[in-house]
Motif scaffolding. Structure first.
Motif, mmCIF file in Angstrom:
data_model
loop_
_atom_site.group_PDB
_atom_site.id
_atom_site.type_symbol
_atom_site.label_atom_id
_atom_site.label_comp_id
_atom_site.label_asym_id
_atom_site.label_seq_id
_atom_site.Cartn_x
_atom_site.Cartn_y
_atom_site.Cartn_z
ATOM 1 N N LYS A 501 -24.610 88.318 -13.781
ATOM 2 C CA LYS A 501 -24.409 88.091 -12.234
ATOM 3 C C LYS A 501 -23.481 89.122 -11.953
ATOM 4 C CE LYS A 501 -25.867 83.364 -11.688
ATOM 5 N NZ LYS A 501 -25.259 82.003 -11.300
ATOM 6 N N ALA A 502 -23.064 90.289 -12.877
ATOM 7 C CA ALA A 502 -22.117 91.273 -12.713
ATOM 8 C C ALA A 502 -22.319 91.901 -11.263
ATOM 9 C CB ALA A 502 -21.944 92.308 -13.683
ATOM 10 N N PRO A 503 -23.274 92.395 -10.886
ATOM 11 C CA PRO A 503 -23.527 93.255 -9.638
ATOM 12 C C PRO A 503 -23.013 92.133 -8.357
ATOM 13 C CG PRO A 503 -25.393 93.705 -10.897
ATOM 14 C CD PRO A 503 -24.744 92.666 -11.586
ATOM 15 N N ALA A 504 -23.490 90.967 -8.443
ATOM 16 C CA ALA A 504 -23.355 90.035 -7.305
ATOM 17 C C ALA A 504 -22.115 89.502 -7.116
ATOM 18 C CB ALA A 504 -24.216 88.689 -7.609
ATOM 19 N N VAL A 532 -31.033 87.660 0.182
ATOM 20 C CA VAL A 532 -32.537 87.304 -0.062
ATOM 21 C C VAL A 532 -32.803 88.861 -0.775
ATOM 22 C CG1 VAL A 532 -33.062 88.212 2.322
ATOM 23 C CG2 VAL A 532 -34.838 87.036 0.969
ATOM 24 N N VAL A 533 -32.322 90.006 -0.165
ATOM 25 C CA VAL A 533 -32.435 91.328 -0.556
ATOM 26 C C VAL A 533 -32.121 91.512 -2.039
ATOM 27 C CG1 VAL A 533 -32.449 93.699 -0.327
ATOM 28 C CG2 VAL A 533 -32.563 92.343 1.458
ATOM 29 N N GLU A 534 -30.927 90.948 -2.233
ATOM 30 C CA GLU A 534 -30.424 90.987 -3.632
ATOM 31 C C GLU A 534 -31.141 90.268 -4.796
ATOM 32 O OE1 GLU A 534 -26.869 88.433 -5.622
ATOM 33 O OE2 GLU A 534 -26.031 89.889 -4.137
ATOM 34 N N LYS A 535 -32.051 88.970 -4.024
ATOM 35 C CA LYS A 535 -32.825 88.275 -4.979
ATOM 36 C C LYS A 535 -34.440 89.185 -5.175
ATOM 37 C CE LYS A 535 -34.682 83.633 -5.289
ATOM 38 N NZ LYS A 535 -34.728 82.215 -4.618
ATOM 39 N N ILE A 536 -34.863 89.752 -4.319
ATOM 40 C CA ILE A 536 -36.253 90.093 -4.473
ATOM 41 C C ILE A 536 -36.091 91.678 -4.918
ATOM 42 C CG2 ILE A 536 -36.949 88.650 -2.732
ATOM 43 C CD1 ILE A 536 -37.171 91.266 -0.808
#
Length: 562
Positions: A501-504, A532-536
Motif C-alpha cells: 500500500k506504499a503508493p496509497a 476507484v481509479v486507484e483500485k482499477i
C-alpha cells in the motif's frame, strides 16, 4: 502571472517579482531567458544537443535561496501568487526540470553546507554538497560515504530524502535511503519541520528517538522526487575505511588508477555458472568477509580497462581482453576486501578463497595496472562515465530489490530483453546482451539493474532504448523477478498491490501536506487520484504492456525523447 504567447511560457507578475526580490535580493531572482535555458536542458531518454534540446516547459523564474527560512518564504510567496515550485539541487538528469508552466525553480546551490562529525561517524549536509565533496572531506578522518550509481556529482541529500539512492558499495555503506539521520524539511505550505534528534535541538545524529521519526512517511517507496516540499539539511551516516587521507592517484585520464592500501585486496572471482555464483554469494554474505561485492557485465569491465572504444573493439576482435572482460566469464564477482589489521585481512582473504573454490570458482589474473583501475573506479564510484562511453546514451531498468535467489533469473531475463537489438544489425549498441549490474545491500538482499545502451543521434536506436525500458516493466508485470525497485512515478500505481500500500499511503501524505499540488513532479505518485481509479488502474497492466502500446510509446520517445 501572465502568459507570453510568443515564448509559449508563463511570465512572472511584477507583484510576485517584487516580493521574491524582497525575500532574496534582486541578484538571486531571474527570469532572463538566457539563464532560464540552463534549467530547461533535457537530458532525458533519447535527448541530444540540437534544435529540440530544451524541454517544452520552462520555469517562470529561478530563485537562489541561501537559508531554510528563505526557502520557506519563497514557498509561501508561491502559494500567495498561485504558483507552483520545483526544488533543484545538483541538477543531475532531468529530474530538476519543472513539470508545469506555472512553476518557479528553487535552485539550492547556495545551500552547500558540509560538516563532518568524525566522532559520530556522520556528516551534516545541505542539498548542494556533492558526493565527491563529502567523500573527500570524510576521507580526511578515515571515513567514507555512500555514492549512488549516478556517480560522485550527485547530491547525497537528494538521494537520501527524495529518490531510491543505491550504489555499488552498499554491502558496507548501506544505501542513502537508509543512511539519512535527522532531517530538516520545508513543507509545500512553507512550514519548517525538523525530525529526529534535530527536532529536539539535540544535533543531527538520529532519525528516531528524541524526536519524531517519520522518515518512511516522507519517502514512501521510491522517494518524493521533489513532490513533497524541499529538504534543506540532513544528518547522514559515514562509514570507517582502512585508509585515512587523500586517495593516491596514478596515471592519466581516462586510465586513472590507485594503489591498494595495506591490508586491502581486490579479487575477481569467476564461477562455472550463475547457480554456482548464487550459492557462493549466500556463503560470502553469511560469513561477512567482503567489503564490496560487485557484479559488472563483462563489456562494462572491458570499457573500464581500455582507454577508448577503438581499443575495446580491437582487443575484442583479437581475443586479448583481460579475463574479467570476456563474455564467457559473466558469472563473476569483483570482490574488495579492506581490513583493519594484518590478521583480519589474512582471515578474510583465506575465507573468500575457500568459499569461491568450494563452489567451483577461480580467480582471474590481472596486472597491477588493471587491478588499480578497477579499485580506483570502485572506491570513487567513477564507473558512470566509463559505462556511458560506449554509445553516448544510456538508461536503466529493472531494479530488482529482493533475495539473491533471483540472481540467475535476473541475468537471464535481462539478456532476453536485449538480445535482438544488441545483435549485429540491431538498433541498440552492438555487443553482449548481458548488461546486468548486481550488488548486495548490507549482506541481506540483492540490487540488480539492467543498463540499456543506445545511439542518442539515431531515432531508431532511441526508439529501441525506449522499447527495452518500457518492455522491462511489462516483463516484470507478467513474470516478476522479485520486487521491482525502479518504480518511479505513476508506474507505482500501475504496479498496484504487488508493492503493498506504499503508493496509497504516499498519496495520503501528499494530499495532506500539499492539497493544491504546488510541489509539482512527475516522479511521485499521481496526486488526488479517486479511490476507484486507484483500485482499477492495475487491471490495465495487460493493456499498457501489450505489443501495440509498447510500439506506439517507443516510437513517440524515439521521435521526441522524454
Amino acid at each position: 502571472m501572465a502568459r507570453n504567447n510568443a515564448k509559449h511560457r508563463m511570465v512572472l507578475s511584477p507583484q510576485a517579482r517584487t516580493e521574491l526580490e524582497t525575500i532574496l535580493g534582486a541578484r538571486y531572482v531571474t527570469d532572463d531567458p538566457a539563464l532560464l535555458s540552463g534549467y530547461a536542458w533535457n537530458t532525458g531518454v533519447g535527448k541530444i544537443p540540437g534544435g529540440d534540446k530544451f524541454v517544452p516547459i520552462w520555469p517562470i523564474a529561478v530563485v537562489l535561496p541561501a537559508t531554510t527560512e528563505e526557502v520557506a518564504a519563497v514557498i509561501k510567496c508561491c502559494k500567495r501568487h498561485g504558483l507552483s515550485f520545483r526544488p533543484h539541487s545538483t541538477g543531475y538528469g532531468s529530474m530538476g526540470c519543472v513539470t508545469s508552466p506555472d512553476s518557479i525553480c528553487i535552485d539550492l546551490r547556495r545551500m552547500n553546507h558540509l560538516e563532518i562529525l568524525p566522532e559520530d561517524r556522520m556528516a551534516v549536509i545541505g542539498p548542494y554538497a556533492t558526493a565527491n565533496q563529502l567523500q573527500a572531506e570524510a576521507r580526511k578522518h578515515g571515513l567514507t560515504c555512500h555514492v549512488v550509481g549516478a556517480g560522485p556529482a550527485h547530491s547525497p541529500l537528494a538521494s537520501a530524502t527524495s529518490l531510491i539512492g543505491v550504489g555499488i558499495t552498499s554491502q558496507f555503506t548501506s544505501a542513502n535511503m537508509r543512511n539519512m539521520l535527522a532531517w530538516e524539511w520545508v513543507t509545500p505550505e512553507g512550514e519548517i519541520i525538523r525530525g529526529g534528534s534535530a527536532a529536539s535541538g539535540m544535533g543531527w545524529y538520529a532519525s528516531d528517538g528524541p524526536g519524531p521519526g517519520t522518515r518512511g512517511l516522507l519517502r514512501g517507496f521510491f522517494g518524493g522526487g521533489g513532490g513533497i516540499g524541499v529538504f534543506t539539511r540532513i544528518g547522514i551516516k559515514l562509514f570507517p575505511i582502512n585508509h585515512q587521507g587523500k586517495m593516491e592517484t596514478l596515471g592519466q585520464v581516462p586510465q586513472l588508477r590507485s594503489p591498494l592500501p595495506p591490508n586491502t585486496a581486490l579479487l575477481h572471482a569467476i564461477f562455472p555458472g550463475y547457480d554456482a555464483q548464487r550459492s557462493a554469494t549466500f556463503d560470502l554474505l553469511q560469513d561477512d568477509v567482503c567489503t564490496v561485492l560487485l557484479r559488472m557485465p563483462p563489456n562494462h569491465v572491458g570499457w573500464t580497462l581500455t582507454e577508448s572504444n577503438a581499443e575495446f573493439v580491437r582487443r575484442t576482435r583479437d581475443g586479448t581482453l583481460p579475463e574479467p572482460a570476456r563474455p564467457e566469464n559473466g558469472a563473476s564477482w569483483t570482490i574488495l576486501i579492506a581490513s583493519r589489521s594484518a590478521a583480519e585481512h589474512q582471515w578474510r582473504h583465506d575465507t573468500v578463497r575457500e568459499i569461491v573454490a568450494r563452489h567451483g570458482g577461480r580467480f582471474a589474473t590481472m596486472t597491477p595496472e588493471e587491478e588499480g583501475v578497477l579499485y580506483h573506479n570502485l572506491a570513487t564510484s567513477q564507473y558512470v562515465p566509463r559505462v556511458l562511453r560506449a554509445s553516448g546514451g544510456i538508461t536503466t531498468s529493472f531494479g530488482v530489490l529482493d533475495s539473491f535467489h533471483f540472481l540467475p533469473k535476473a541475468v537471464e531475463m535481462g539478456e532476453m530483453m536485449l538480445a535482438k537489438d544488441t545483435a549485429p544489425g540491431g538498433d541498440l549498441c552492438e555487443g553482449n546482451p548481458d548488461e546486468q549490474w548486481i550488488w548486495p545491500h548490507e549482506g541481506r538482499y540483492m540490487w540488480a539493474e539492467n543498463i540499456i545502451h543506445f545511439d542518442a543521434t539515431n531515432e531508431a536506436s532511441r526508439a529501441a532504448g525506449a522499447r527495452a525500458l518500457i518492455g522491462h516493466f511489462a516483463a516484470q508485470w507478467k513474470d516478476p523477478v522479485g520486487m521491482t525497485g525502479l518504480l518511479v512515478g505513476p508506474i507505482q500505481d500501475v504496479t498496484g498491490p504487488r508493492i503493498g500500500k506504499a503508493p496509497a499511503f504516499a498519496r495520503k501524505v501528499k494530499t495532506y501536506f500539499d492539497k493544491d499540488d504546488r510541489s509539482k513532479t512527475k516522479e511521485y505518485v499521481i496526486p488526488n487520484m479517486p479511490p476507484v481509479v486507484e483500485k482499477i488502474l492495475p487491471a490495465f497492466r495487460p493493456v499498457f504492456s501489450s505489443a501495440p502500446v509498447l510500439h506506439i510509446l517507443s516510437k513517440m520517445v524515439g521521435k521526441n525523447g522524454t
